[in-house]
Scaffold this active site. Structure first.
Site, PDB file in Angstrom:
ATOM      1  CB  VAL A 129      -1.138  -0.275   1.157  1.00  0.00           C
ATOM      2  CG1 VAL A 129      -1.880   1.287   1.350  1.00  0.00           C
ATOM      3  CG2 VAL A 129      -2.052  -1.206   1.159  1.00  0.00           C
ATOM      4  NE  ARG A 161       9.357  -2.333  12.030  1.00  0.00           N
ATOM      5  CZ  ARG A 161       8.296  -2.782  11.676  1.00  0.00           C
ATOM      6  NH1 ARG A 161       8.164  -3.737  10.767  1.00  0.00           N
ATOM      7  NH2 ARG A 161       7.126  -2.399  12.479  1.00  0.00           N
ATOM      8  NE  ARG A 162      11.800  -4.891   2.373  1.00  0.00           N
ATOM      9  CZ  ARG A 162      11.802  -4.668   0.979  1.00  0.00           C
ATOM     10  NH1 ARG A 162      13.045  -4.219   0.303  1.00  0.00           N
ATOM     11  NH2 ARG A 162      11.063  -5.253  -0.042  1.00  0.00           N
ATOM     12  CE  LYS A 187      -7.973  -3.196   6.843  1.00  0.00           C
ATOM     13  NZ  LYS A 187      -8.050  -3.477   5.299  1.00  0.00           N
ATOM     14  CG  ASP A 206     -10.237  -7.915   6.810  1.00  0.00           C
ATOM     15  OD1 ASP A 206      -9.280  -6.960   7.247  1.00  0.00           O
ATOM     16  OD2 ASP A 206     -11.027  -7.976   6.003  1.00  0.00           O
ATOM     17  CE  LYS A 241     -11.534  -4.758   5.263  1.00  0.00           C
ATOM     18  NZ  LYS A 241     -11.563  -5.847   4.264  1.00  0.00           N
TER      19      LYS A 241
END
Lengths: 443, 443
Positions: free
Chosen positions: A24, A55-56, A113, A209, A213
């Site tokens: 994303v 982080r990388r 979410k 999930d 939502k």
């Protein structure tokens, strides 16, 4: 360019920091670059990514002019940043970053979410106090501008109920089971190979999930607090190909729905596989697509359909949120709208328990090939006050006969009691499958 | 109550004036009353109707505390009014009122698609200069919050195309023709009796109403000026029951669509009956319902479905607009967003002429029962470079044989030329029916 010139340039634009550079985050970065001219034409202002936290490192990406931070929480401290985009997922660091950003007067856009459903009250309260926006269109139904529709577009309505296919992975699996006539496990493996399902698919296939939502959707629809912990949550892992096929024969499709219904003195919040009429628009929503049907008192039924996941679809919602923040950025702090659409939340609508649900039910039993079994089962249902809408008796397989019963509307407690009595019958062989039926009408 | 107290009370609320008290105006009045508590809970502010403008009186309505005006343009002059709602329709007085309201610093909400499509440029320019909002959600797709979705929710996307069923009357007529197997004229009479169609149905059945809406949608989708006069507009009055039935047999439904497509250096804006695949979501949108499908580059396809007309559905959109104005009311005047979503409109996308459209076509001919006719027609099409996708030859009726041909994609100019040659053939009996086919895919 001198520091002053760089600063000047920043002053003329809205400056954002992106935390997280996965699917994303990188899609948002690319979309902002790709659409920069168009966005400026729309807003009259340009949006610049001035910092990225990851982080990388990403050697192939042109980060010129962008401040890179390994410690994402530092993004909250960069003075010229106006908006922080939290696109990491997870709840610990993400929450720390968002709280710090709010404390520093930054607006926040997030697609998280889980974080909002479980800890949104604290985050939204902090944002209200600081007079900043916390926008989260991408957290629900992916790229469909559904939060905006529900919170603003339908704001003049009393929402009676909403029902949505809000987990693309689950919908992909159910669609593939039906069209490919394959078992759940086989399709799940394929979904994992295609990248539609995580290595640990629990969040998707067990309904978590979707429940995250639905928690957000219900708060916006009814003006109630976020109360994830009170939802009834069931996933699709117990749905068999047989159920899907029998449902089809009875005129239904099985979809995993998030359902929120308003009653006079309570609300019903549930996430589970559901038989819905094949003729309903939601039944035509296949594969990874999402859709939500809303029944509202003034406008009647409306439906919103589109991609529920994917980097670019999610980025579409994230960047739309950024543009929304820009449109509000000159509001006096006290005039920023409530993130969940209500300045005053109602505490007066308790969440119904599972036993109180009034539903129609699909029951699948396996009975000995014994003509007496059906009579005994029918008697038990009748004595429990459970009306029968349809019966489907299939060919005997081995020493068992599959028997499917659709009930009329009845309280869940009654059905469960009847199931427990029926399962004591010597003729009944396997655990009884129980699924809920929703006709998606105005009732 | 003393004048000072009344004034004080008004100061604490947002004050609106409603111009027009027909189906929509009275529904808005009732919805604001019915939902006043809920609206205040959402906004933290109350909305009060302080004035109503209507040419006649409404003895059954409780107008206490409401200033009544026979001359609606006077509503623009009432000092305590913050927002003027223009719900009269028509273009003369409506425009006069809106321009006067803007000049007096009032925000405006209107449902008037004809006025905005034909004179919106002037109205929006005046609003921009005065720093007020002109909101018009109810002007397109009735109660569906589509303007908001397109202008804000999809703002990060390049819109490739949109296609919508945006006239409920027309869709009701086409649906009834198919399901009731009845002729256009008969169904139109019924629609008029039911109140779905006006006594003069021209705006609905000749595509003008849909063209007004498409004009607004295209401006928002592509950032182009309003240019109603450049649209290709065809209605449904020439669609016969035979066309609907043949389309059905070929796997299509005929829907009246507004279609806007973006090409690299032009846009295509057209309103006409269209054959679309039965499997598409739009094909399932029946009766008076509306729906719009949008293909956008980042999010992919999204669809928005709901009631396109009716007093309460329209009121839902009008009141949502009022609430949106309230959310922006404390913005500095220069920060009010552009009504059509673009601060800078593009003039660089000319509107394609009808002859340039690249489309598939449905041709219905009536030929003498003569096996030579098909060969001659096929030769003409072939020589014109027109590929054939499907042919349907029906039983001979009297001395005519109906022949239906679906073509591949081709420029409209070529098809029209071929039609004119074919219609010279002695075997071809009646005027040739030509309809456009759209597969609604990404092409």
């Amino acid at each position: 360019m001198s520091n002053e010139a760089a600063l000047d340039q920043n002053k003329e634009s809205i400056n954002i920091a992106i935390a997280g550079f996965g699917t994303v985050g990188s899609a948002v970065f690319n979309l902002l670059q790709d659409m920069s001219e168009e966005i400026e034409r729309r807003l009259g202002e340009s949006i610049r990514v001035v910092a990225v936290g990851a982080r990388r490192s990403y050697p192939g990406v042109d980060f010129s002019g962008v401040q890179l931070e390994r410690d994402v929480t530092k993004l909250a401290l960069i003075p010229e940043v106006d908006i922080v985009l939290e696109l990491m997922g997870g709840t610990d660091t993400a929450k720390e970053l968002i709280i710090a950003a709010i404390a520093n007067g930054k607006h926040v856009v997030t697609a998280n979410k889980a974080l909002l459903a479980e800890m949104g009250e604290e985050i939204f309260a902090a944002a209200r106090q600081a007079g900043v926006v916390v926008a989260f269109e991408a957290a629900v139904a992916g790229g469909i501008p559904f939060i905006k529709a529900l919170r603003e577009g339908l704001a003049a309505n009393r929402i009676d109920w909403l029902a949505g296919i809000i987990n693309g992975t689950g919908n992909f699996i159910l669609t593939e089971m039906l069209t490919g006539q394959r078992a759940f496990d086989e399709v799940l493996s394929e979904a994992q190979a295609l990248g539609y399902a995580e290595a640990d698919p629990t969040f998707d296939v067990e309904g978590i999930d979707a429940a995250h939502k639905l928690t957000l959707m219900a708060a916006i629809a009814f003006g109630i607090p976020l109360q994830y912990e009170k939802l009834t949550i069931e996933g699709i892992s117990e749905v068999s190909l047989a159920d899907i096929d029998y449902a089809e024969q009875l005129g239904f499709k099985i979809k995993h729905l998030g359902i929120a219904k308003r009653h006079e003195n309570s609300v019903e919040l549930r996430v589970h596989p559901t038989l819905i009429p094949k003729s309903s628009l939601l039944a035509s929503v296949d594969g990874v697509m999402n859709a939500v049907m809303v029944q509202a008192h003034a406008v009647g039924p409306t439906l919103y359909y589109g991609a529920g996941a994917g980097g670019m679809a999610t980025a579409s919602a994230v960047v739309a949120d950024v543009m929304d923040v820009v449109r509000q950025i000159n509001l006096p702090k006290g005039s920023i709208s409530a993130p969940l659409g209500y300045e005053r939340v109602s505490a007066s609508l308790p969440v119904m328990s599972k036993e109180e649900f009034l539903c129609a039910y699909y029951l699948r039993l396996s009975v000995a090939d014994n003509t007496g079994a059906l009579a005994k089962i029918a008697t038990i249902l009748s004595e429990a006050g459970i009306g029968i809408e349809a019966i489907l008796q299939k060919e005997t397989a081995g020493d068992h006969t599959p028997l499917v019963i659709l009930t009329h509307l009845i309280e869940e407690a009654s059905v469960k009691k009847a199931i427990s009595v029926i399962s004591q019958l010597p003729d009944v062989k396997a655990p009884i499958q129980m699924l809920r039926v929703d006709y998606l009408d105005k009732a």
